[in-house]
Design a protein around this motif. Structure first.
Motif, PDB file in Angstrom:
ATOM      1  N   PHE A  50       0.848  -1.199   0.000  1.00 21.02           N
ATOM      2  CA  PHE A  50       0.000   0.000   0.000  1.00 21.02           C
ATOM      3  C   PHE A  50       0.886   1.252   0.000  1.00 21.02           C
ATOM      4  O   PHE A  50       1.906   1.317   0.704  1.00 21.02           O
ATOM      5  CB  PHE A  50      -0.904   0.007   1.236  1.00 21.02           C
ATOM      6  N   HIS A  51       0.496   2.269  -0.767  1.00 22.35           N
ATOM      7  CA  HIS A  51       1.159   3.587  -0.784  1.00 22.35           C
ATOM      8  C   HIS A  51       0.248   4.583  -0.062  1.00 22.35           C
ATOM      9  O   HIS A  51      -0.923   4.713  -0.420  1.00 22.35           O
ATOM     10  CB  HIS A  51       1.419   4.047  -2.216  1.00 22.35           C
ATOM     11  N   ILE A  52       0.819   5.282   0.988  1.00 19.60           N
ATOM     12  CA  ILE A  52       0.010   6.171   1.849  1.00 19.60           C
ATOM     13  C   ILE A  52       0.513   7.601   1.686  1.00 19.60           C
ATOM     14  O   ILE A  52       1.717   7.877   1.826  1.00 19.60           O
ATOM     15  CB  ILE A  52       0.099   5.737   3.326  1.00 19.60           C
ATOM     16  N   GLU A  53      -0.400   8.496   1.361  1.00 23.28           N
ATOM     17  CA  GLU A  53      -0.113   9.934   1.291  1.00 23.28           C
ATOM     18  C   GLU A  53      -0.731  10.608   2.532  1.00 23.28           C
ATOM     19  O   GLU A  53      -1.956  10.714   2.625  1.00 23.28           O
ATOM     20  CB  GLU A  53      -0.701  10.542   0.018  1.00 23.28           C
ATOM     21  N   ALA A  54       0.142  11.010   3.520  1.00 27.30           N
ATOM     22  CA  ALA A  54      -0.364  11.611   4.761  1.00 27.30           C
ATOM     23  C   ALA A  54      -0.822  13.053   4.523  1.00 27.30           C
ATOM     24  O   ALA A  54      -0.443  13.701   3.537  1.00 27.30           O
ATOM     25  CB  ALA A  54       0.702  11.560   5.846  1.00 27.30           C
ATOM     26  N   ASP A  55      -1.623  13.563   5.483  1.00 29.48           N
ATOM     27  CA  ASP A  55      -2.126  14.934   5.367  1.00 29.48           C
ATOM     28  C   ASP A  55      -1.002  15.961   5.490  1.00 29.48           C
ATOM     29  O   ASP A  55      -1.111  17.076   4.970  1.00 29.48           O
ATOM     30  CB  ASP A  55      -3.184  15.193   6.466  1.00 29.48           C
ATOM     31  N   ASN A  56       0.081  15.601   6.207  1.00 30.47           N
ATOM     32  CA  ASN A  56       1.180  16.562   6.389  1.00 30.47           C
ATOM     33  C   ASN A  56       2.163  16.541   5.228  1.00 30.47           C
ATOM     34  O   ASN A  56       3.238  17.126   5.298  1.00 30.47           O
ATOM     35  CB  ASN A  56       1.921  16.264   7.697  1.00 30.47           C
ATOM     36  N   GLY A  57       1.819  15.784   4.132  1.00 27.35           N
ATOM     37  CA  GLY A  57       2.657  15.761   2.947  1.00 27.35           C
ATOM     38  C   GLY A  57       3.669  14.626   2.906  1.00 27.35           C
ATOM     39  O   GLY A  57       4.348  14.470   1.898  1.00 27.35           O
ATOM     40  N   GLN A  58       3.774  13.859   3.972  1.00 28.14           N
ATOM     41  CA  GLN A  58       4.719  12.754   3.971  1.00 28.14           C
ATOM     42  C   GLN A  58       4.123  11.519   3.235  1.00 28.14           C
ATOM     43  O   GLN A  58       2.905  11.340   3.191  1.00 28.14           O
ATOM     44  CB  GLN A  58       5.097  12.366   5.402  1.00 28.14           C
ATOM     45  N   SER A  59       5.026  10.710   2.680  1.00 27.51           N
ATOM     46  CA  SER A  59       4.610   9.491   1.961  1.00 27.51           C
ATOM     47  C   SER A  59       5.153   8.265   2.701  1.00 27.51           C
ATOM     48  O   SER A  59       6.294   8.264   3.173  1.00 27.51           O
ATOM     49  CB  SER A  59       5.142   9.500   0.507  1.00 27.51           C
ATOM     50  N   PHE A  60       4.325   7.231   2.784  1.00 29.35           N
ATOM     51  CA  PHE A  60       4.702   5.992   3.454  1.00 29.35           C
ATOM     52  C   PHE A  60       4.361   4.788   2.538  1.00 29.35           C
ATOM     53  O   PHE A  60       3.454   4.883   1.692  1.00 29.35           O
ATOM     54  CB  PHE A  60       3.964   5.830   4.789  1.00 29.35           C
TER      55      PHE A  60
END
Length: 421
Positions: A83-93
């Motif tokens: 899974f690719h996660i785009e956080a609200d603070n702009g970070q990617s996981f």
């Protein structure tokens, strides 16, 4: 089956191995085709990618760590999920999940019961699982097919043993006729052929035994006559007696040879042609001064002329030998058959003897050799009738005596020829 036959050449084993081998090849082919289809499907089909969804990550105290949209990425089959996660603070996981482990292998992880994948389910993993399945199916098929194949080949072995015994001289052997398949049909044909051969051999043995006795009688009389002459000129009575015995001997030899040829179906007994029964009957009636009664201008059948003449002559000779009155011959057509009826005014034939008088060398009780005939005349008539697909039988004559009826089929050609003006 003979015990000397090598085990590898036995029919039931070869059939059984052929069936088992065929099923094994079929199973391998189906498994290979299924595996190829699965591989092709894996190459041509992209994994399903669900839409993005919101993912929230909190620490043990419940505080928010990050929140964002998670999107599943395409992966190869068997590699787990990513899974690719785009956080609200702009970070990617990136979140990677390992493939699901078999139930028995989960004990090797912390908190499990111990063990790993290689220790627990080695024989169940491909390709070993397929091989085990093939082995189980093969054993089941082999165990199920063997009784069926063995039952079939047991009947073939029984037929083989019977043929062997028959070839060794036991003509009475027969094969059990079980079922309606080709093996049962073969058994029926063998039994019919064996019965025919046994009948022919018995008939020839009886013919030989009786012929030797009948031949000895005229030869003995001839020898006795020659001794009584003692080198002198024979008297007319002696000469006549010797000639009569020689004629009887010649007739007996001729009848024995004809009976043997008629018994052998493949023997050539003459040319089949259109025969006028009225003409034959008229010529033979003139020889013994018998009356001829006809109901039509001609009665034609297809047959061997000399054999049909011999049959009519034998019937007339038999009637002349026993009749004390007139002899009548009637030739007529009835229900698609031609009939020759030879009737006499003799003592008749008792009902219990009307079938036996057509047996070779059979004489009615009280008949003597001096009365003439050796008991082959009527037997030849029946054989000749059989050669022409006809019959002969004896019945009473109204007013006393006997009638011998020879019935022969009238072919379409003969019927058409008779109907032509």
């Amino acid at each position: 089956m003979s015990l000397s036959t090598p085990f590898s050449r036995r029919l039931y084993l070869r059939i059984w191995l052929a069936v088992v081998g065929g099923i094994a090849v079929l199973t391998l082919t189906v498994g290979w085709a299924w595996r190829m289809a699965e591989d092709q499907k894996a190459q041509n089909t992209q994994p399903f990618v669900p839409p993005s969804r919101e993912m929230v990550l909190r620490d043990p105290t419940g505080n928010l760590v990050f929140k964002g949209l998670a999107t599943r990425q395409p992966t190869e089959p068997g590699e787990g999920a990513e899974f690719h996660i785009e956080a609200d603070n702009g970070q990617s996981f990136t979140l990677q999940m390992a493939p699901r482990l078999p139930r028995g292998d989960r004990g090797g992880r912390p908190g499990g019961g111990g063990g790993n994948q290689g220790d627990v389910a080695f024989w169940t993993r491909p390709p070993f699982g397929f091989l085990w399945l093939l082995g189980i199916v093969g054993l089941a098929v082999a165990a199920g097919v063997y009784p069926i194949i063995r039952r079939l080949t047991l009947r073939l072995e029984a037929l083989q043993r019977s043929v062997q015994k028959f070839g060794e001289g036991d003509l009475s052997v027969r094969v059990p006729e079980q079922g309606q398949d080709e093996v049962a049909d073969l058994a029926r044909q063998f039994n019919a052929a064996a019965a025919r051969v046994e009948t022919l051999v018995k008939s020839h043995k009886s013919l030989l035994a009786n012929a030797s006795h009948e031949l000895r009688s005229p030869l003995t009389r001839i020898r006795m006559g020659m001794e009584l002459m003692n080198g002198q000129q024979p008297s007319p009575a002696f000469r006549e007696e010797i000639l009569r015995n020689i004629a009887e001997l010649d007739q007996l030899v001729d009848e024995i040879l004809l009976a043997s040829r008629l018994d052998a179906r493949e023997a050539d007994v003459g040319t089949v042609e259109l025969v006028d029964l009225i003409g034959l009957a008229a010529e033979e009636c003139a020889r013994v001064d018998a009356d001829l009664d006809v109901s039509s201008d001609s009665v034609d059948v297809r047959g061997v002329s000399k054999l049909l003449r011999r049959a009519i002559r034998n019937l007339l000779e038999n009637a002349r030998r026993y009749s004390t009155g007139d002899i009548t011959v009637a030739v007529l057509r009835r229900q698609g058959h031609a009939e020759v009826r030879v009737c006499d005014r003799g003592p008749g034939v008792p009902v219990i003897h009307r079938e036996r008088i057509f047996e070779p060398f059979y004489r009615l009780p009280g008949a003597s050799e001096r009365a003439g005939g050796v008991g082959l005349g009527l037997a030849l008539v029946r054989s000749i009738a059989g050669r022409h697909n006809g019959t002969v039988h004896c019945e009473d004559r109204e007013g006393g005596g006997a009638c011998f009826v020879l019935r022969l089929p009238v072919s379409a050609v003969a019927a058409a020829a008779s109907a032509t003006p």
